[in-house]
Design a protein around this motif. Structure first.
Motif, PDB file in Angstrom:
ATOM      1  N   LEU A 114     -18.450 -36.358  38.477  1.00 26.41           N
ATOM      2  CA  LEU A 114     -17.864 -36.733  39.765  1.00 26.41           C
ATOM      3  C   LEU A 114     -16.953 -35.613  40.260  1.00 26.41           C
ATOM      4  CD1 LEU A 114     -17.175 -38.620  42.086  1.00 26.41           C
ATOM      5  CD2 LEU A 114     -15.582 -39.808  40.564  1.00 26.41           C
ATOM      6  N   PHE A 115     -16.135 -35.065  39.384  1.00 25.54           N
ATOM      7  CA  PHE A 115     -15.224 -33.991  39.768  1.00 25.54           C
ATOM      8  C   PHE A 115     -16.001 -32.787  40.282  1.00 25.54           C
ATOM      9  CE2 PHE A 115     -12.546 -30.299  38.869  1.00 25.54           C
ATOM     10  CZ  PHE A 115     -11.354 -30.678  39.459  1.00 25.54           C
ATOM     11  N   VAL A 116     -17.022 -32.383  39.557  1.00 22.66           N
ATOM     12  CA  VAL A 116     -17.815 -31.222  39.954  1.00 22.66           C
ATOM     13  C   VAL A 116     -18.490 -31.467  41.309  1.00 22.66           C
ATOM     14  CG1 VAL A 116     -19.851 -29.836  39.360  1.00 22.66           C
ATOM     15  CG2 VAL A 116     -18.132 -30.336  37.626  1.00 22.66           C
ATOM     16  N   ALA A 117     -18.952 -32.694  41.545  1.00 32.24           N
ATOM     17  CA  ALA A 117     -19.597 -33.013  42.823  1.00 32.24           C
ATOM     18  C   ALA A 117     -18.589 -33.104  43.969  1.00 32.24           C
ATOM     19  CB  ALA A 117     -20.355 -34.329  42.710  1.00 32.24           C
ATOM     20  N   ALA A 118     -17.363 -33.504  43.668  1.00 37.20           N
ATOM     21  CA  ALA A 118     -16.385 -33.797  44.711  1.00 37.20           C
ATOM     22  C   ALA A 118     -15.521 -32.631  45.144  1.00 37.20           C
ATOM     23  CB  ALA A 118     -15.473 -34.939  44.249  1.00 37.20           C
ATOM     24  N   VAL A 119     -15.293 -31.661  44.268  1.00 38.09           N
ATOM     25  CA  VAL A 119     -14.335 -30.618  44.619  1.00 38.09           C
ATOM     26  C   VAL A 119     -14.806 -29.832  45.836  1.00 38.09           C
ATOM     27  CG1 VAL A 119     -13.229 -30.339  42.375  1.00 38.09           C
ATOM     28  CG2 VAL A 119     -15.287 -29.066  42.878  1.00 38.09           C
ATOM     29  N   PRO A 120     -13.883 -29.491  46.717  1.00 40.64           N
ATOM     30  CA  PRO A 120     -14.258 -28.750  47.927  1.00 40.64           C
ATOM     31  C   PRO A 120     -14.925 -27.428  47.589  1.00 40.64           C
ATOM     32  CG  PRO A 120     -11.978 -29.489  48.023  1.00 40.64           C
ATOM     33  CD  PRO A 120     -12.474 -29.771  46.634  1.00 40.64           C
ATOM     34  N   ALA A 121     -15.852 -27.054  48.409  1.00 44.66           N
ATOM     35  CA  ALA A 121     -16.565 -25.781  48.293  1.00 44.66           C
ATOM     36  C   ALA A 121     -17.283 -25.625  46.964  1.00 44.66           C
ATOM     37  CB  ALA A 121     -15.612 -24.608  48.516  1.00 44.66           C
ATOM     38  N   GLN A 122     -17.562 -26.725  46.305  1.00 47.79           N
ATOM     39  CA  GLN A 122     -18.248 -26.650  45.022  1.00 47.79           C
ATOM     40  C   GLN A 122     -19.746 -26.435  45.208  1.00 47.79           C
ATOM     41  OE1 GLN A 122     -16.983 -26.242  42.185  1.00 47.79           O
ATOM     42  NE2 GLN A 122     -18.831 -26.357  41.023  1.00 47.79           N
ATOM     43  N   HIS A 123     -20.217 -26.517  46.416  1.00 46.58           N
ATOM     44  CA  HIS A 123     -21.644 -26.391  46.654  1.00 46.58           C
ATOM     45  C   HIS A 123     -22.056 -24.926  46.615  1.00 46.58           C
ATOM     46  CE1 HIS A 123     -21.524 -30.602  47.342  1.00 46.58           C
ATOM     47  NE2 HIS A 123     -20.559 -30.430  48.217  1.00 46.58           N
ATOM     48  N   LEU A 124     -22.027 -24.376  45.419  1.00 44.47           N
ATOM     49  CA  LEU A 124     -22.319 -22.973  45.177  1.00 44.47           C
ATOM     50  C   LEU A 124     -23.703 -22.596  45.694  1.00 44.47           C
ATOM     51  CD1 LEU A 124     -21.488 -20.293  43.849  1.00 44.47           C
ATOM     52  CD2 LEU A 124     -22.428 -21.167  41.709  1.00 44.47           C
ATOM     53  N   ALA A 125     -24.655 -23.481  45.551  1.00 47.68           N
ATOM     54  CA  ALA A 125     -26.023 -23.167  45.958  1.00 47.68           C
ATOM     55  C   ALA A 125     -26.078 -22.745  47.425  1.00 47.68           C
ATOM     56  CB  ALA A 125     -26.935 -24.363  45.714  1.00 47.68           C
ATOM     57  N   ASP A 126     -25.317 -23.411  48.277  1.00 47.09           N
ATOM     58  CA  ASP A 126     -25.299 -23.065  49.695  1.00 47.09           C
ATOM     59  C   ASP A 126     -24.640 -21.716  49.952  1.00 47.09           C
ATOM     60  OD1 ASP A 126     -26.405 -25.559  50.099  1.00 47.09           O
ATOM     61  OD2 ASP A 126     -24.497 -26.497  50.636  1.00 47.09           O
ATOM     62  N   LYS A 127     -23.700 -21.337  49.107  1.00 45.34           N
ATOM     63  CA  LYS A 127     -22.918 -20.112  49.326  1.00 45.34           C
ATOM     64  C   LYS A 127     -23.588 -18.866  48.775  1.00 45.34           C
ATOM     65  CE  LYS A 127     -18.530 -22.179  49.958  1.00 45.34           C
ATOM     66  NZ  LYS A 127     -18.213 -21.811  51.311  1.00 45.34           N
ATOM     67  N   VAL A 128     -24.544 -19.010  47.877  1.00 43.10           N
ATOM     68  CA  VAL A 128     -25.125 -17.831  47.234  1.00 43.10           C
ATOM     69  C   VAL A 128     -26.569 -17.550  47.647  1.00 43.10           C
ATOM     70  CG1 VAL A 128     -23.564 -17.976  45.260  1.00 43.10           C
ATOM     71  CG2 VAL A 128     -25.807 -19.085  45.137  1.00 43.10           C
ATOM     72  N   VAL A 129     -27.065 -18.281  48.613  1.00 44.45           N
ATOM     73  CA  VAL A 129     -28.434 -18.076  49.077  1.00 44.45           C
ATOM     74  C   VAL A 129     -28.574 -16.664  49.647  1.00 44.45           C
ATOM     75  CG1 VAL A 129     -30.132 -18.809  50.800  1.00 44.45           C
ATOM     76  CG2 VAL A 129     -28.821 -20.505  49.539  1.00 44.45           C
ATOM     77  N   GLY A 130     -29.656 -16.005  49.297  1.00 42.47           N
ATOM     78  CA  GLY A 130     -29.929 -14.666  49.801  1.00 42.47           C
ATOM     79  C   GLY A 130     -30.646 -13.837  48.754  1.00 42.47           C
ATOM     80  N   ASP A 131     -30.674 -12.538  48.988  1.00 40.29           N
ATOM     81  CA  ASP A 131     -31.368 -11.637  48.070  1.00 40.29           C
ATOM     82  C   ASP A 131     -30.625 -11.554  46.731  1.00 40.29           C
ATOM     83  OD1 ASP A 131     -29.263 -10.195  49.509  1.00 40.29           O
ATOM     84  OD2 ASP A 131     -29.968  -8.449  48.372  1.00 40.29           O
ATOM     85  N   VAL A 132     -31.373 -11.278  45.683  1.00 44.44           N
ATOM     86  CA  VAL A 132     -30.811 -11.223  44.333  1.00 44.44           C
ATOM     87  C   VAL A 132     -29.819 -10.073  44.202  1.00 44.44           C
ATOM     88  CG1 VAL A 132     -31.364 -10.856  41.891  1.00 44.44           C
ATOM     89  CG2 VAL A 132     -32.765 -12.380  43.258  1.00 44.44           C
ATOM     90  N   GLU A 133     -30.085  -8.943  44.831  1.00 38.27           N
ATOM     91  CA  GLU A 133     -29.195  -7.782  44.701  1.00 38.27           C
ATOM     92  C   GLU A 133     -27.806  -8.074  45.268  1.00 38.27           C
ATOM     93  OE1 GLU A 133     -28.231  -4.425  42.982  1.00 38.27           O
ATOM     94  OE2 GLU A 133     -30.189  -5.345  42.760  1.00 38.27           O
ATOM     95  N   GLY A 134     -27.723  -8.882  46.308  1.00 35.18           N
ATOM     96  CA  GLY A 134     -26.429  -9.227  46.904  1.00 35.18           C
ATOM     97  C   GLY A 134     -25.762 -10.432  46.253  1.00 35.18           C
ATOM     98  N   LEU A 135     -26.449 -11.042  45.282  1.00 38.49           N
ATOM     99  CA  LEU A 135     -25.945 -12.247  44.622  1.00 38.49           C
ATOM    100  C   LEU A 135     -24.561 -12.054  43.988  1.00 38.49           C
ATOM    101  CD1 LEU A 135     -26.432 -15.188  43.685  1.00 38.49           C
ATOM    102  CD2 LEU A 135     -27.645 -14.237  41.698  1.00 38.49           C
ATOM    103  N   PRO A 136     -24.310 -10.984  43.239  1.00 38.25           N
ATOM    104  CA  PRO A 136     -22.994 -10.850  42.602  1.00 38.25           C
ATOM    105  C   PRO A 136     -21.826 -10.886  43.590  1.00 38.25           C
ATOM    106  CG  PRO A 136     -24.539  -9.336  41.608  1.00 38.25           C
ATOM    107  CD  PRO A 136     -25.230  -9.921  42.807  1.00 38.25           C
TER     108      PRO A 136
END
Length: 191
Positions: A59-81
């Motif tokens: 629940l904590f992991v789902a609820a914390v703000p900005a925890q939706h990492l998947a939405d924030k890291v979308v893009g090319d693999v080279e720019g991922l870091p």
């Protein structure tokens, strides 16, 4: 006499649980927040919260703000870091009172079982996200190493708040973390 018909709306109840969890975790911190408090604030039963999330850690992991990492890291693999570093630093800056890494570091001193449960939930989420982006067999090991980096930075910068890491500006921290994350996730040794 007519009785009110109960409306079943699982998504609305889930959203209410997440909103209540965010406020209870922000007020009480991870260790002191309870599922019962969250259920009461959401206007649902304890059992319904557990049915949706299974554990306090999930629940904590789902609820914390900005925890939706998947939405924030979308893009090319080279720019991922760089995207991962930026998402982490932004999350740490904006949600300090309700951040999973800070809760994990602080909680490990008082309740190791709770801390392990939170770590497992965070690990599962991260591995799932990175498996979708990286095709290496060792994604779980890389995700775990990345989590260790994040916890160390959280400890130095936000718990102890002392030393060079704590003194860095957000942009400096993003630059340093990008190099370390590049080595961990992409296997580039030139950090």
């Amino acid at each position: 006499m007519t009785t009110a018909k109960r409306v079943r709306d699982p998504e609305a109840k889930r959203a209410a649980i997440l909103a209540a969890a965010r406020s209870v975790f922000a007020e009480h911190g991870y260790d002191k927040a309870t599922i019962r408090q969250i259920a009461e604030r959401a206007g649902v039963t304890h059992g319904l919260v557990m049915m949706h999330f299974a554990t306090k850690a999930k629940l904590f992991v789902a609820a914390v703000p900005a925890q939706h990492l998947a939405d924030k890291v979308v893009g090319d693999v080279e720019g991922l870091p760089e995207r991962v570093a930026r998402a982490y630093v932004e999350r740490m800056t904006s949600a300090e009172g309700c951040n999973p890494f800070i809760a994990l570091v602080r909680g490990a001193a008082t309740d190791q079982d709770d801390a392990k449960s939170l770590l497992r939930a965070m690990r599962e989420t991260s591995v799932e996200i990175y498996r979708g982006m990286l095709d290496d067999e060792d994604v779980p090991q890389r995700a775990d190493m990345l989590g260790a980096l994040f916890m160390g930075v959280a400890y130095s910068r936000h718990v102890l708040a002392d030393g060079p890491i704590a003194a860095m500006t957000p942009d400096e921290l993003i630059r340093y973390m990008t190099r370390a994350i590049r080595a961990i996730l992409l296997g580039h040794d030139n950090i």
